[in-house]
Write a protein that holds these residues in place. Structure first.
Motif, short mmCIF file in Angstrom:
data_model
loop_
_atom_site.label_atom_id
_atom_site.label_comp_id
_atom_site.label_asym_id
_atom_site.label_seq_id
_atom_site.Cartn_x
_atom_site.Cartn_y
_atom_site.Cartn_z
N UNK A 26 0.72 -1.57 -0.06
CA UNK A 26 -0.12 -0.03 0.28
C UNK A 26 0.98 1.47 0.22
N UNK A 27 1.97 1.09 0.66
CA UNK A 27 3.08 2.19 0.43
C UNK A 27 3.53 2.81 -1.37
N UNK A 28 3.59 1.45 -1.77
CA UNK A 28 4.06 1.60 -2.87
C UNK A 28 3.44 2.20 -4.13
N UNK A 29 1.75 2.85 -3.44
CA UNK A 29 0.53 2.49 -4.90
C UNK A 29 0.85 3.87 -5.64
N UNK A 30 0.89 4.73 -5.15
CA UNK A 30 1.52 6.14 -4.89
C UNK A 30 2.49 6.62 -4.62
N UNK A 31 3.10 7.19 -5.03
CA UNK A 31 3.84 6.76 -6.50
C UNK A 31 4.56 5.34 -6.11
N UNK A 32 4.74 5.16 -7.48
CA UNK A 32 4.80 3.37 -8.28
C UNK A 32 6.73 3.88 -8.15
N UNK A 33 7.20 3.09 -7.42
CA UNK A 33 8.66 2.90 -7.17
C UNK A 33 9.07 1.16 -7.42
N UNK A 34 10.21 1.36 -8.53
CA UNK A 34 10.33 0.02 -9.30
C UNK A 34 11.52 -1.11 -8.17
N UNK A 35 12.37 0.23 -7.80
CA UNK A 35 12.89 -0.45 -6.18
C UNK A 35 12.70 -1.11 -5.47
N UNK A 36 11.33 -0.53 -4.29
CA UNK A 36 10.51 -0.93 -3.24
C UNK A 36 10.08 -1.80 -3.97
N UNK A 37 8.98 -2.31 -5.09
CA UNK A 37 8.07 -3.70 -5.90
C UNK A 37 9.33 -4.81 -5.59
N UNK A 38 10.36 -4.37 -6.01
CA UNK A 38 11.60 -5.23 -6.29
C UNK A 38 11.54 -6.21 -5.33
N UNK A 39 11.89 -5.10 -3.95
CA UNK A 39 11.58 -6.14 -2.35
C UNK A 39 10.54 -6.07 -1.71
N UNK A 40 9.17 -5.75 -2.41
CA UNK A 40 8.39 -6.15 -1.63
C UNK A 40 7.74 -7.55 -2.81
N UNK A 41 8.21 -7.39 -2.93
CA UNK A 41 7.62 -8.59 -4.36
C UNK A 41 8.90 -9.94 -3.40
N UNK A 42 9.77 -9.54 -3.11
CA UNK A 42 10.75 -10.50 -2.75
C UNK A 42 10.49 -11.14 -1.55
N UNK A 43 10.53 -9.74 -0.77
CA UNK A 43 9.52 -9.64 1.02
C UNK A 43 8.70 -10.79 0.72
#
Length: 107
Positions: A26-43
């Protein structure tokens, strides 16, 4: 480099339990950040993997299997967490690329 710094907090939060991963989504919904998305998927993948195997082991109890699960989880978690802290997009060994493919709903 600026994008990594902007998503670093979200990436770190994702590694703190499954609830942290949900908060990071939810933190990464706006603005979207590819670094955060990568680690969120990993975690998220690590936490789901751990919970799935823990449910399985709760029916087929084996003390050594539990030890193995915890050691695997802690090592992979540490690898991913250190990557988030040191600003690297390093996939968790073996499972990391699969987590990126399976959890594409995490934007």
């Amino acid at each position: 480099m600026e994008e990594i710094q902007a998503g670093k907090t979200t990436a770190i939060v994702a590694y703190f339990t499954i609830v942290g991963s949900l908060i990071a989504i939810f933190m990464n919904l706006e603005p979207k950040n590819s670094f955060a998305r990568f680690h969120t998927r990993q975690a998220f993948g690590l936490h789901i993997m751990f919970l799935g195997f823990a449910l399985f082991l709760s029916y087929a109890f084996n003390k050594y299997a539990w030890y193995g699960l915890y050691i695997l989880y802690i090592v992979l978690w540490g690898y991913g967490f250190v990557g988030a802290i040191t600003d690297k997009r390093q996939s968790v060994p073996v499972l990391g690329p699969y987590f990126q493919k399976w959890f594409t709903f995490i934007q």
